[in-house]
Design a protein around this motif. Structure first.
Motif, PDB file in Angstrom:
ATOM      1  N   GLN A  89       1.230  -1.330   0.387  1.00 45.43           N
ATOM      2  CA  GLN A  89       0.084  -0.231   0.080  1.00 45.43           C
ATOM      3  C   GLN A  89       0.649   1.157   0.167  1.00 45.43           C
ATOM      4  O   GLN A  89       0.309   2.493  -0.603  1.00 45.43           O
ATOM      5  CB  GLN A  89      -1.183   0.326   1.162  1.00 45.43           C
ATOM      6  N   LYS A  90       1.978   1.129   0.690  1.00 41.96           N
ATOM      7  CA  LYS A  90       2.623   2.937   0.897  1.00 41.96           C
ATOM      8  C   LYS A  90       3.151   2.878  -0.444  1.00 41.96           C
ATOM      9  O   LYS A  90       3.560   3.988  -0.992  1.00 41.96           O
ATOM     10  CB  LYS A  90       3.643   2.189   1.658  1.00 41.96           C
ATOM     11  N   ASN A  96       0.998   3.785  -3.230  1.00 46.78           N
ATOM     12  CA  ASN A  96       0.825   5.021  -2.737  1.00 46.78           C
ATOM     13  C   ASN A  96       1.243   6.178  -3.469  1.00 46.78           C
ATOM     14  O   ASN A  96       1.445   7.013  -4.185  1.00 46.78           O
ATOM     15  CB  ASN A  96      -0.337   5.040  -1.323  1.00 46.78           C
ATOM     16  N   SER A 147      -0.006   7.933  -5.924  1.00 45.13           N
ATOM     17  CA  SER A 147      -0.900   9.370  -5.593  1.00 45.13           C
ATOM     18  C   SER A 147      -2.260   9.149  -4.806  1.00 45.13           C
ATOM     19  O   SER A 147      -2.670   9.358  -5.238  1.00 45.13           O
ATOM     20  CB  SER A 147      -0.952   9.966  -6.175  1.00 45.13           C
ATOM     21  N   GLY A 148      -1.746   8.005  -4.033  1.00 44.26           N
ATOM     22  CA  GLY A 148      -3.787   7.693  -3.069  1.00 44.26           C
ATOM     23  C   GLY A 148      -4.102   6.889  -4.056  1.00 44.26           C
ATOM     24  O   GLY A 148      -4.893   6.653  -3.790  1.00 44.26           O
ATOM     25  N   CYS A 206      -4.447   3.342  -3.450  1.00 51.16           N
ATOM     26  CA  CYS A 206      -4.246   2.282  -2.456  1.00 51.16           C
ATOM     27  C   CYS A 206      -5.605   2.809  -1.716  1.00 51.16           C
ATOM     28  O   CYS A 206      -4.991   3.757  -0.631  1.00 51.16           O
ATOM     29  CB  CYS A 206      -3.818   1.695  -1.925  1.00 51.16           C
ATOM     30  N   GLU A 207      -6.501   2.617  -1.496  1.00 56.59           N
ATOM     31  CA  GLU A 207      -7.624   2.929  -1.147  1.00 56.59           C
ATOM     32  C   GLU A 207      -7.621   2.669   0.539  1.00 56.59           C
ATOM     33  O   GLU A 207      -7.522   3.353   1.763  1.00 56.59           O
ATOM     34  CB  GLU A 207      -9.105   3.085  -1.003  1.00 56.59           C
TER      35      GLU A 207
END
Length: 109
Positions: free
Chosen positions: A20-21, A24, A28-29, A31-32
């Motif tokens: 996820q990190k 993202n 730019s984001g 993975c919710e």
């Protein structure tokens, strides 16, 4: 995109967090959320990356002599959805890093 795993093991959760990190950072984001689920039946296919063991997905692990020591990496991601798996919990983390390297990440030591 949602990352799903049903292994509540510290290493498996860390693998999901790392995925996820870095996704993202790269997108730019994108993975919710990371979702811990009870069984693979709770998996959809679109917009999800599923993390688990080879056996969780019915994948062949017959070549693995010692599941605790042998690391098998499995990655099948298409259009941002799919499976990242390994022969043991540690292999899930190794599979995540292999996927991230293939996606263009470079890990400086």
């Amino acid at each position: 995109m949602i990352i799903k795993t049903w292994h509540n093991d510290e290493t498996a959760v860390y693998a999901a967090e790392e995925l996820q990190k870095y996704l993202n950072i790269m997108h730019s984001g994108l993975c919710e959320a990371i979702v811990l689920t009870q069984s693979p039946e709770h998996f959809k296919t679109d917009g999800e990356i599923k993390l688990g063991l080879l056996s969780d997905f019915g994948l062949d692990s017959s070549d693995v002599i010692d599941v605790a020591c042998d690391d098998v990496v499995y990655i099948d991601i298409q259009n941002g959805s799919g499976i990242i798996a390994g022969s043991n919990i540690r292999s899930i983390l190794l599979s995540v890093y292999a996927y991230l390297r293939a996606a263009g990440c470079a890990f400086i030591r």
